[in-house]
Design a protein around this motif. Structure first.
Motif: not given
Length: 516
Positions: A168-169, A282-283
Protein backbone atom coordinates in the motif's frame (compact mmCIF):
# COMPACT_ATOMS: atom_id res chain seq x y z
CA UNK A 1 0.44 -10.54 -26.04
CA UNK A 2 3.79 -9.11 -25.04
CA UNK A 3 3.08 -5.91 -26.96
CA UNK A 4 -0.35 -5.43 -25.39
CA UNK A 5 1.02 -6.21 -21.92
CA UNK A 6 3.70 -3.56 -22.40
CA UNK A 7 1.05 -0.97 -23.27
CA UNK A 8 -0.72 -1.64 -19.98
CA UNK A 9 2.24 -2.20 -17.65
CA UNK A 10 1.63 1.10 -15.86
CA UNK A 11 -2.02 0.46 -15.04
CA UNK A 12 -2.36 -3.30 -14.57
CA UNK A 13 -0.84 -5.67 -12.02
CA UNK A 14 0.60 -7.96 -14.68
CA UNK A 15 2.46 -10.17 -12.19
CA UNK A 16 -0.62 -11.00 -10.12
CA UNK A 17 -1.37 -14.75 -10.41
CA UNK A 18 -5.13 -14.16 -10.48
CA UNK A 19 -5.44 -11.18 -12.80
CA UNK A 20 -5.28 -9.82 -15.36
CA UNK A 21 -5.96 -12.50 -17.92
CA UNK A 22 -7.81 -12.37 -21.18
CA UNK A 23 -9.61 -14.52 -23.65
CA UNK A 24 -8.10 -14.05 -27.10
CA UNK A 25 -9.80 -14.25 -30.47
CA UNK A 26 -7.93 -13.49 -33.67
CA UNK A 27 -9.06 -13.40 -37.29
CA UNK A 28 -6.24 -13.25 -39.85
CA UNK A 29 -7.54 -12.13 -43.22
CA UNK A 30 -5.59 -13.32 -46.24
CA UNK A 31 -6.20 -12.62 -49.93
CA UNK A 32 -8.47 -15.65 -50.27
CA UNK A 33 -8.58 -17.22 -46.82
CA UNK A 34 -9.46 -16.50 -43.23
CA UNK A 35 -7.53 -18.13 -40.33
CA UNK A 36 -8.92 -18.17 -36.81
CA UNK A 37 -7.40 -18.57 -33.36
CA UNK A 38 -9.21 -18.93 -30.02
CA UNK A 39 -7.75 -18.99 -26.53
CA UNK A 40 -9.89 -19.53 -23.40
CA UNK A 41 -13.62 -18.80 -23.33
CA UNK A 42 -14.01 -17.06 -26.69
CA UNK A 43 -15.92 -18.25 -29.75
CA UNK A 44 -15.26 -17.15 -33.33
CA UNK A 45 -17.81 -17.75 -36.09
CA UNK A 46 -16.92 -17.25 -39.74
CA UNK A 47 -19.54 -17.43 -42.47
CA UNK A 48 -18.19 -19.47 -45.40
CA UNK A 49 -19.62 -21.03 -48.53
CA UNK A 50 -19.89 -24.26 -46.56
CA UNK A 51 -21.83 -22.57 -43.78
CA UNK A 52 -20.87 -21.12 -40.41
CA UNK A 53 -17.46 -22.36 -39.19
CA UNK A 54 -16.89 -22.13 -35.44
CA UNK A 55 -13.60 -22.07 -33.57
CA UNK A 56 -13.79 -22.28 -29.77
CA UNK A 57 -11.72 -23.39 -26.77
CA UNK A 58 -13.69 -25.50 -24.30
CA UNK A 59 -10.85 -26.59 -22.03
CA UNK A 60 -11.82 -24.35 -19.11
CA UNK A 61 -15.26 -25.93 -19.06
CA UNK A 62 -13.79 -29.42 -19.22
CA UNK A 63 -11.38 -28.69 -16.37
CA UNK A 64 -13.99 -26.95 -14.20
CA UNK A 65 -16.33 -29.97 -14.39
CA UNK A 66 -19.65 -29.56 -12.63
CA UNK A 67 -18.65 -26.59 -10.47
CA UNK A 68 -20.03 -23.83 -12.76
CA UNK A 69 -23.42 -25.53 -12.89
CA UNK A 70 -23.44 -25.81 -9.10
CA UNK A 71 -22.73 -22.09 -8.78
CA UNK A 72 -25.46 -21.16 -11.22
CA UNK A 73 -28.02 -23.02 -9.13
CA UNK A 74 -27.34 -21.00 -5.98
CA UNK A 75 -28.85 -17.80 -4.68
CA UNK A 76 -26.49 -14.91 -5.45
CA UNK A 77 -24.72 -13.37 -2.46
CA UNK A 78 -25.36 -16.20 -0.01
CA UNK A 79 -22.58 -17.80 2.00
CA UNK A 80 -22.95 -20.99 -0.04
CA UNK A 81 -22.73 -19.04 -3.29
CA UNK A 82 -19.55 -17.22 -2.19
CA UNK A 83 -17.98 -20.52 -1.07
CA UNK A 84 -18.82 -22.17 -4.38
CA UNK A 85 -17.38 -19.22 -6.32
CA UNK A 86 -14.19 -19.44 -4.26
CA UNK A 87 -13.90 -23.17 -4.94
CA UNK A 88 -14.44 -22.60 -8.66
CA UNK A 89 -11.84 -19.83 -8.84
CA UNK A 90 -9.35 -21.87 -6.81
CA UNK A 91 -9.75 -24.83 -9.16
CA UNK A 92 -9.38 -22.67 -12.24
CA UNK A 93 -6.35 -20.87 -10.77
CA UNK A 94 -4.54 -24.13 -10.03
CA UNK A 95 -5.07 -25.45 -13.56
CA UNK A 96 -4.57 -22.22 -15.52
CA UNK A 97 -1.71 -22.11 -18.05
CA UNK A 98 -0.56 -25.64 -17.28
CA UNK A 99 -0.09 -28.46 -19.80
CA UNK A 100 -2.84 -30.56 -18.20
CA UNK A 101 -5.18 -27.61 -17.68
CA UNK A 102 -6.46 -24.66 -19.67
CA UNK A 103 -4.81 -21.62 -21.18
CA UNK A 104 -5.54 -17.92 -21.14
CA UNK A 105 -3.82 -14.77 -22.36
CA UNK A 106 -1.31 -13.41 -19.86
CA UNK A 107 1.60 -10.98 -20.01
CA UNK A 108 3.92 -13.54 -21.69
CA UNK A 109 3.55 -15.09 -25.17
CA UNK A 110 3.68 -18.79 -24.18
CA UNK A 111 -0.11 -19.39 -24.02
CA UNK A 112 -0.37 -18.40 -27.69
CA UNK A 113 1.29 -21.68 -28.63
CA UNK A 114 -1.50 -23.55 -26.84
CA UNK A 115 -4.38 -21.82 -28.62
CA UNK A 116 -7.01 -23.57 -30.73
CA UNK A 117 -6.69 -22.53 -34.35
CA UNK A 118 -8.19 -23.37 -37.70
CA UNK A 119 -6.48 -22.45 -40.94
CA UNK A 120 -7.68 -21.42 -44.37
CA UNK A 121 -11.41 -21.04 -44.31
CA UNK A 122 -12.27 -20.00 -47.86
CA UNK A 123 -13.61 -16.45 -47.92
CA UNK A 124 -17.19 -16.12 -49.16
CA UNK A 125 -17.52 -14.96 -52.75
CA UNK A 126 -18.69 -11.41 -53.41
CA UNK A 127 -17.77 -10.08 -49.96
CA UNK A 128 -14.26 -8.85 -50.55
CA UNK A 129 -15.23 -5.24 -49.93
CA UNK A 130 -15.94 -6.07 -46.29
CA UNK A 131 -12.27 -6.88 -45.69
CA UNK A 132 -10.66 -4.09 -47.69
CA UNK A 133 -8.48 -1.56 -45.92
CA UNK A 134 -5.14 -0.95 -44.29
CA UNK A 135 -4.79 -1.68 -40.56
CA UNK A 136 -7.23 -4.53 -40.07
CA UNK A 137 -8.65 -4.69 -36.52
CA UNK A 138 -7.84 -7.76 -34.46
CA UNK A 139 -9.08 -8.28 -30.92
CA UNK A 140 -6.44 -9.34 -28.43
CA UNK A 141 -7.82 -9.86 -24.98
CA UNK A 142 -10.52 -7.27 -25.55
CA UNK A 143 -8.06 -4.55 -26.55
CA UNK A 144 -7.77 -3.54 -30.19
CA UNK A 145 -4.49 -3.58 -32.06
CA UNK A 146 -3.64 -3.88 -35.72
CA UNK A 147 -2.75 -6.95 -37.70
CA UNK A 148 -0.45 -4.72 -39.75
CA UNK A 149 1.43 -3.52 -36.67
CA UNK A 150 4.09 -6.15 -37.11
CA UNK A 151 6.38 -7.51 -34.44
CA UNK A 152 6.95 -5.20 -31.48
CA UNK A 153 10.71 -5.51 -31.82
CA UNK A 154 10.58 -4.49 -35.43
CA UNK A 155 8.41 -1.45 -34.82
CA UNK A 156 8.40 0.66 -31.73
CA UNK A 157 11.14 -1.31 -29.98
CA UNK A 158 11.14 -3.13 -26.68
CA UNK A 159 9.27 -1.68 -23.72
CA UNK A 160 10.92 -2.89 -20.53
CA UNK A 161 9.33 -2.34 -17.14
CA UNK A 162 9.19 -3.77 -13.63
CA UNK A 163 5.99 -5.04 -12.00
CA UNK A 164 4.13 -2.67 -9.77
CA UNK A 165 4.80 -3.20 -6.04
CA UNK A 166 2.03 -5.07 -4.24
CA UNK A 167 1.99 -3.06 -1.01
CA UNK A 168 0.00 0.00 0.00
CA UNK A 169 2.93 2.41 0.44
CA UNK A 170 4.33 4.68 -2.28
CA UNK A 171 8.03 3.96 -2.77
CA UNK A 172 10.93 6.39 -2.81
CA UNK A 173 14.54 5.73 -3.64
CA UNK A 174 17.90 7.42 -3.27
CA UNK A 175 21.55 6.49 -3.78
CA UNK A 176 24.46 6.76 -1.37
CA UNK A 177 28.14 7.02 -2.28
CA UNK A 178 29.99 5.60 0.71
CA UNK A 179 33.69 5.34 1.43
CA UNK A 180 35.23 3.00 3.99
CA UNK A 181 38.60 4.50 4.84
CA UNK A 182 39.46 1.70 7.26
CA UNK A 183 40.42 -0.87 4.61
CA UNK A 184 41.87 -1.04 1.11
CA UNK A 185 39.87 -2.24 -1.84
CA UNK A 186 40.30 -6.02 -2.16
CA UNK A 187 40.39 -5.97 -5.97
CA UNK A 188 41.94 -2.69 -7.15
CA UNK A 189 45.68 -2.56 -6.47
CA UNK A 190 46.86 0.66 -4.85
CA UNK A 191 43.38 1.83 -3.85
CA UNK A 192 43.52 2.36 -0.08
CA UNK A 193 39.81 2.88 0.53
CA UNK A 194 36.71 0.87 -0.30
CA UNK A 195 34.06 2.85 -2.22
CA UNK A 196 30.51 1.55 -2.50
CA UNK A 197 27.31 2.60 -4.21
CA UNK A 198 24.16 1.75 -2.26
CA UNK A 199 20.55 2.21 -3.33
CA UNK A 200 17.86 2.71 -0.72
CA UNK A 201 14.17 2.02 -1.27
CA UNK A 202 11.70 3.10 1.40
CA UNK A 203 8.05 3.95 2.11
CA UNK A 204 7.48 7.50 0.93
CA UNK A 205 4.96 10.29 0.99
CA UNK A 206 2.87 10.44 -2.20
CA UNK A 207 4.76 12.27 -4.92
CA UNK A 208 4.49 12.97 -8.63
CA UNK A 209 8.27 13.23 -8.91
CA UNK A 210 10.54 11.56 -11.42
CA UNK A 211 10.79 7.80 -11.42
CA UNK A 212 14.25 6.37 -10.86
CA UNK A 213 16.54 5.17 -13.61
CA UNK A 214 17.03 1.41 -13.50
CA UNK A 215 20.70 1.99 -14.26
CA UNK A 216 22.76 4.49 -16.23
CA UNK A 217 23.23 4.23 -20.02
CA UNK A 218 26.92 3.50 -19.46
CA UNK A 219 26.12 0.62 -17.09
CA UNK A 220 23.56 -0.72 -19.55
CA UNK A 221 26.01 -0.70 -22.43
CA UNK A 222 28.63 -2.62 -20.47
CA UNK A 223 26.17 -5.18 -19.09
CA UNK A 224 24.60 -5.90 -22.49
CA UNK A 225 28.04 -6.25 -24.07
CA UNK A 226 29.22 -8.53 -21.25
CA UNK A 227 26.19 -10.76 -21.77
CA UNK A 228 26.88 -10.84 -25.56
CA UNK A 229 23.32 -9.73 -26.33
CA UNK A 230 23.08 -8.36 -29.86
CA UNK A 231 19.33 -7.79 -30.19
CA UNK A 232 19.02 -4.86 -27.80
CA UNK A 233 20.12 -1.23 -28.07
CA UNK A 234 23.13 -0.61 -25.82
CA UNK A 235 21.15 1.71 -23.54
CA UNK A 236 18.10 -0.59 -23.28
CA UNK A 237 18.48 -1.38 -19.57
CA UNK A 238 18.70 2.32 -18.72
CA UNK A 239 15.19 2.74 -20.14
CA UNK A 240 13.57 0.15 -17.87
CA UNK A 241 10.59 1.68 -16.09
CA UNK A 242 10.96 1.30 -12.34
CA UNK A 243 8.32 2.45 -9.84
CA UNK A 244 10.16 4.30 -7.08
CA UNK A 245 10.32 8.10 -7.11
CA UNK A 246 13.77 9.66 -6.80
CA UNK A 247 14.42 11.34 -3.44
CA UNK A 248 10.76 11.22 -2.39
CA UNK A 249 10.16 12.24 1.23
CA UNK A 250 10.45 9.19 3.54
CA UNK A 251 7.28 8.29 5.45
CA UNK A 252 6.92 6.64 8.84
CA UNK A 253 7.52 7.06 12.52
CA UNK A 254 10.97 7.20 14.07
CA UNK A 255 12.50 3.76 14.70
CA UNK A 256 9.49 2.03 13.14
CA UNK A 257 10.72 0.49 9.88
CA UNK A 258 12.60 -2.82 9.60
CA UNK A 259 15.68 -2.88 7.36
CA UNK A 260 16.49 -5.50 4.70
CA UNK A 261 19.93 -5.63 3.08
CA UNK A 262 20.26 -7.05 -0.45
CA UNK A 263 23.40 -8.46 -2.04
CA UNK A 264 23.30 -9.36 -5.78
CA UNK A 265 25.00 -12.20 -7.61
CA UNK A 266 28.54 -12.10 -8.92
CA UNK A 267 28.88 -9.67 -11.88
CA UNK A 268 25.32 -8.41 -11.26
CA UNK A 269 24.67 -4.81 -10.19
CA UNK A 270 22.36 -3.98 -7.31
CA UNK A 271 19.68 -2.91 -9.78
CA UNK A 272 18.95 -6.54 -10.69
CA UNK A 273 17.10 -6.90 -7.37
CA UNK A 274 15.03 -3.74 -7.83
CA UNK A 275 11.63 -5.45 -8.18
CA UNK A 276 12.11 -7.29 -4.88
CA UNK A 277 13.35 -4.10 -3.21
CA UNK A 278 10.45 -1.98 -4.43
CA UNK A 279 7.93 -4.60 -3.33
CA UNK A 280 9.40 -4.83 0.18
CA UNK A 281 9.49 -1.04 0.47
CA UNK A 282 5.83 -0.84 -0.54
CA UNK A 283 5.08 -3.05 2.49
CA UNK A 284 6.88 -0.78 4.93
CA UNK A 285 10.53 -1.87 4.80
CA UNK A 286 13.67 0.15 4.22
CA UNK A 287 15.78 -1.80 1.72
CA UNK A 288 19.47 -1.28 1.04
CA UNK A 289 20.87 -2.78 -2.17
CA UNK A 290 24.67 -2.87 -2.26
CA UNK A 291 26.85 -2.74 -5.35
CA UNK A 292 30.03 -4.58 -4.40
CA UNK A 293 32.52 -2.54 -6.40
CA UNK A 294 34.68 -4.41 -8.92
CA UNK A 295 32.44 -7.49 -8.52
CA UNK A 296 29.76 -6.08 -10.80
CA UNK A 297 30.17 -5.79 -14.55
CA UNK A 298 29.47 -2.08 -14.17
CA UNK A 299 29.06 0.34 -11.27
CA UNK A 300 28.59 4.03 -12.02
CA UNK A 301 29.75 6.63 -9.50
CA UNK A 302 28.47 10.22 -9.28
CA UNK A 303 31.84 11.60 -10.42
CA UNK A 304 31.44 9.88 -13.81
CA UNK A 305 33.60 6.81 -13.21
CA UNK A 306 32.24 3.41 -14.16
CA UNK A 307 34.09 0.53 -12.53
CA UNK A 308 34.08 -2.94 -14.07
CA UNK A 309 34.45 -6.48 -12.76
CA UNK A 310 38.12 -6.72 -11.80
CA UNK A 311 37.28 -9.67 -9.56
CA UNK A 312 36.62 -11.77 -12.65
CA UNK A 313 40.35 -11.57 -13.42
CA UNK A 314 41.36 -13.01 -10.04
CA UNK A 315 42.59 -16.63 -9.92
CA UNK A 316 39.67 -19.00 -9.47
CA UNK A 317 41.09 -20.94 -6.49
CA UNK A 318 39.95 -19.04 -3.42
CA UNK A 319 38.16 -16.31 -5.41
CA UNK A 320 34.67 -17.10 -4.15
CA UNK A 321 35.85 -17.18 -0.56
CA UNK A 322 37.50 -13.78 -1.08
CA UNK A 323 34.26 -12.43 -2.57
CA UNK A 324 32.24 -13.64 0.42
CA UNK A 325 34.73 -12.20 2.91
CA UNK A 326 34.74 -8.85 1.12
CA UNK A 327 30.96 -8.70 0.94
CA UNK A 328 30.71 -9.46 4.62
CA UNK A 329 32.92 -6.45 5.33
CA UNK A 330 30.84 -4.34 2.90
CA UNK A 331 27.60 -5.29 4.65
CA UNK A 332 28.92 -4.57 8.13
CA UNK A 333 30.20 -1.18 6.95
CA UNK A 334 26.89 -0.25 5.30
CA UNK A 335 25.01 -1.25 8.44
CA UNK A 336 27.19 1.11 10.43
CA UNK A 337 26.59 3.92 7.94
CA UNK A 338 22.81 3.47 8.22
CA UNK A 339 22.44 2.82 11.94
CA UNK A 340 25.41 4.55 13.55
CA UNK A 341 25.61 7.81 15.46
CA UNK A 342 26.16 9.83 12.26
CA UNK A 343 24.15 8.06 9.56
CA UNK A 344 24.79 8.71 5.89
CA UNK A 345 21.09 8.95 5.04
CA UNK A 346 18.88 11.72 6.48
CA UNK A 347 15.97 9.28 6.77
CA UNK A 348 17.95 6.75 8.81
CA UNK A 349 16.03 7.69 11.96
CA UNK A 350 13.09 5.69 10.61
CA UNK A 351 15.04 2.43 10.82
CA UNK A 352 14.37 0.10 13.74
CA UNK A 353 17.90 -1.13 14.39
CA UNK A 354 16.61 -4.16 16.29
CA UNK A 355 14.87 -5.52 13.19
CA UNK A 356 17.38 -6.17 10.40
CA UNK A 357 17.50 -8.99 7.86
CA UNK A 358 19.61 -9.78 4.80
CA UNK A 359 18.83 -11.55 1.54
CA UNK A 360 21.15 -12.32 -1.33
CA UNK A 361 21.17 -13.95 -4.73
CA UNK A 362 23.82 -16.45 -5.79
CA UNK A 363 27.08 -15.50 -4.08
CA UNK A 364 25.13 -12.72 -2.37
CA UNK A 365 23.11 -15.48 -0.74
CA UNK A 366 26.33 -17.19 0.27
CA UNK A 367 27.51 -13.92 1.79
CA UNK A 368 24.33 -13.74 3.87
CA UNK A 369 25.38 -16.58 6.15
CA UNK A 370 28.86 -15.11 6.45
CA UNK A 371 27.47 -11.67 7.33
CA UNK A 372 25.13 -13.15 9.94
CA UNK A 373 28.06 -14.95 11.55
CA UNK A 374 30.06 -11.70 11.58
CA UNK A 375 27.33 -9.27 12.65
CA UNK A 376 24.80 -10.04 15.37
CA UNK A 377 22.60 -7.13 14.19
CA UNK A 378 21.35 -9.26 11.27
CA UNK A 379 18.48 -11.22 12.81
CA UNK A 380 17.44 -13.35 9.81
CA UNK A 381 18.73 -14.33 6.38
CA UNK A 382 17.70 -15.58 2.94
CA UNK A 383 19.87 -17.35 0.39
CA UNK A 384 18.40 -17.34 -3.13
CA UNK A 385 20.11 -20.02 -5.21
CA UNK A 386 23.62 -19.53 -3.88
CA UNK A 387 26.08 -22.26 -2.91
CA UNK A 388 27.37 -21.35 0.54
CA UNK A 389 31.03 -20.71 1.37
CA UNK A 390 31.46 -19.58 4.97
CA UNK A 391 31.62 -22.45 7.44
CA UNK A 392 29.09 -22.33 10.26
CA UNK A 393 30.82 -23.20 13.55
CA UNK A 394 29.99 -26.44 15.33
CA UNK A 395 27.69 -24.71 17.81
CA UNK A 396 25.52 -23.70 14.87
CA UNK A 397 23.60 -20.59 13.78
CA UNK A 398 20.35 -20.17 15.70
CA UNK A 399 18.82 -17.24 13.81
CA UNK A 400 16.07 -17.84 11.21
CA UNK A 401 17.16 -18.77 7.70
CA UNK A 402 15.45 -19.47 4.37
CA UNK A 403 16.99 -21.39 1.49
CA UNK A 404 15.16 -20.79 -1.80
CA UNK A 405 16.50 -22.30 -4.99
CA UNK A 406 16.03 -24.09 -8.28
CA UNK A 407 15.12 -27.75 -8.51
CA UNK A 408 18.00 -28.37 -10.91
CA UNK A 409 20.69 -27.27 -8.46
CA UNK A 410 19.25 -27.70 -4.97
CA UNK A 411 17.14 -30.85 -4.78
CA UNK A 412 18.51 -32.68 -1.73
CA UNK A 413 19.31 -36.37 -1.54
CA UNK A 414 19.50 -37.05 -5.29
CA UNK A 415 22.24 -39.41 -6.56
CA UNK A 416 25.08 -37.57 -8.27
CA UNK A 417 23.78 -34.25 -6.98
CA UNK A 418 25.68 -31.06 -7.62
CA UNK A 419 28.25 -29.66 -5.23
CA UNK A 420 26.01 -26.63 -4.67
CA UNK A 421 23.27 -28.64 -2.97
CA UNK A 422 25.87 -30.40 -0.83
CA UNK A 423 26.78 -27.01 0.70
CA UNK A 424 23.12 -26.48 1.65
CA UNK A 425 22.88 -29.99 3.11
CA UNK A 426 26.02 -29.31 5.17
CA UNK A 427 24.74 -25.99 6.50
CA UNK A 428 21.19 -27.24 7.06
CA UNK A 429 22.43 -29.47 9.86
CA UNK A 430 24.07 -26.48 11.55
CA UNK A 431 21.09 -24.12 11.28
CA UNK A 432 19.63 -24.69 14.71
CA UNK A 433 16.85 -22.11 14.67
CA UNK A 434 13.77 -21.68 12.45
CA UNK A 435 14.62 -22.80 8.89
CA UNK A 436 12.99 -23.66 5.59
CA UNK A 437 14.24 -25.10 2.29
CA UNK A 438 11.98 -24.38 -0.69
CA UNK A 439 12.45 -25.04 -4.40
CA UNK A 440 10.75 -23.33 -7.35
CA UNK A 441 9.78 -25.54 -10.27
CA UNK A 442 10.68 -24.07 -13.66
CA UNK A 443 13.05 -21.47 -12.22
CA UNK A 444 16.60 -20.95 -13.43
CA UNK A 445 19.41 -19.22 -11.57
CA UNK A 446 18.45 -15.75 -12.79
CA UNK A 447 14.76 -16.23 -11.98
CA UNK A 448 15.28 -14.72 -8.53
CA UNK A 449 16.32 -11.42 -10.13
CA UNK A 450 14.73 -8.98 -12.59
CA UNK A 451 16.70 -10.43 -15.47
CA UNK A 452 14.33 -13.17 -16.65
CA UNK A 453 11.40 -10.74 -16.62
CA UNK A 454 13.35 -8.24 -18.71
CA UNK A 455 14.50 -11.00 -21.08
CA UNK A 456 10.89 -12.10 -21.54
CA UNK A 457 9.86 -8.55 -22.38
CA UNK A 458 12.74 -8.19 -24.82
CA UNK A 459 11.91 -11.46 -26.56
CA UNK A 460 15.13 -13.14 -25.44
CA UNK A 461 14.84 -16.85 -24.60
CA UNK A 462 16.83 -17.78 -21.50
CA UNK A 463 15.64 -21.35 -20.92
CA UNK A 464 13.35 -20.74 -17.96
CA UNK A 465 10.27 -22.90 -17.56
CA UNK A 466 8.62 -20.15 -15.56
CA UNK A 467 7.92 -16.63 -16.74
CA UNK A 468 9.96 -13.84 -15.24
CA UNK A 469 6.83 -12.15 -13.92
CA UNK A 470 5.72 -15.32 -12.15
CA UNK A 471 9.15 -16.11 -10.69
CA UNK A 472 9.42 -12.56 -9.31
CA UNK A 473 5.94 -12.88 -7.83
CA UNK A 474 6.98 -16.09 -6.08
CA UNK A 475 10.35 -14.92 -4.77
CA UNK A 476 8.92 -11.60 -3.55
CA UNK A 477 6.03 -13.33 -1.79
CA UNK A 478 8.25 -15.78 0.08
CA UNK A 479 10.95 -13.27 1.02
CA UNK A 480 8.27 -10.86 2.23
CA UNK A 481 6.53 -13.59 4.24
CA UNK A 482 9.89 -14.51 5.79
CA UNK A 483 10.75 -10.99 6.94
CA UNK A 484 7.15 -10.37 8.06
CA UNK A 485 7.34 -13.41 10.30
CA UNK A 486 10.78 -12.83 11.73
CA UNK A 487 11.08 -9.05 11.85
CA UNK A 488 7.44 -8.21 12.54
CA UNK A 489 6.54 -11.40 14.43
CA UNK A 490 3.54 -11.93 12.17
CA UNK A 491 3.04 -15.69 11.56
CA UNK A 492 2.88 -16.61 7.87
CA UNK A 493 1.06 -19.76 6.77
CA UNK A 494 2.85 -19.48 3.43
CA UNK A 495 6.03 -20.64 5.17
CA UNK A 496 4.46 -23.65 6.88
CA UNK A 497 2.98 -25.67 4.05
CA UNK A 498 2.53 -25.78 0.25
CA UNK A 499 0.17 -23.13 -1.07
CA UNK A 500 -2.36 -23.61 -3.88
CA UNK A 501 -1.53 -20.07 -4.95
CA UNK A 502 2.07 -21.12 -5.61
CA UNK A 503 1.98 -24.74 -6.82
CA UNK A 504 5.47 -24.31 -8.29
CA UNK A 505 6.96 -24.16 -4.76
CA UNK A 506 7.86 -27.34 -2.91
CA UNK A 507 9.13 -27.74 0.65
CA UNK A 508 12.13 -30.00 1.25
CA UNK A 509 13.02 -32.11 4.28
CA UNK A 510 16.71 -32.70 3.64
CA UNK A 511 17.23 -35.09 6.58
CA UNK A 512 14.65 -37.56 5.31
CA UNK A 513 15.62 -37.18 1.66
CA UNK A 514 19.32 -37.59 2.37
CA UNK A 515 18.66 -40.79 4.36
CA UNK A 516 16.48 -42.13 1.57
Amino acid sequence: MAAVAALHSDTCGLSDPGTPCAAVGILRIGADTIDTLALSDVTLMVETEQGAQITCDLRIEEISGTEPAAVEGMLFGTHEHKAAISALVENQTQTRNRPDGWWVGRSVPRPATEAVFTCEFRRPEGRASRWRGGGRPVMIGGMGTSADAGDASAGQGHTLSLPEPTGPCPVGTTSLWLTDASRPDPWAAGVNTRELMVSLWYPAAPSDGRRAWYMTPAESEILIASARITGLPPDALSTVRANAVVDATPAGRQRSLPLVLLSPGFTNPRSTLTALAEDLASHGYVVAGIDHTYESDATAFPDGRVTTCLARQAPRPGRNEKVVAGRTADVCFVLGELTGAHPAWPGAGLIDTSRIAMAGHSIGGAATISAMLADWRIRAGVDMDGATRARIPAEGLSRPFLFMGTQASYTPGTPGRKSSVITWERDWKLLTGWKRWVLVEGAIHASFTDLVLLADQAGIYVGAGLSGARSLDISSAYVRAFVDQHLRETPQALLDRPSPRYPEVTFCSPEAETRA
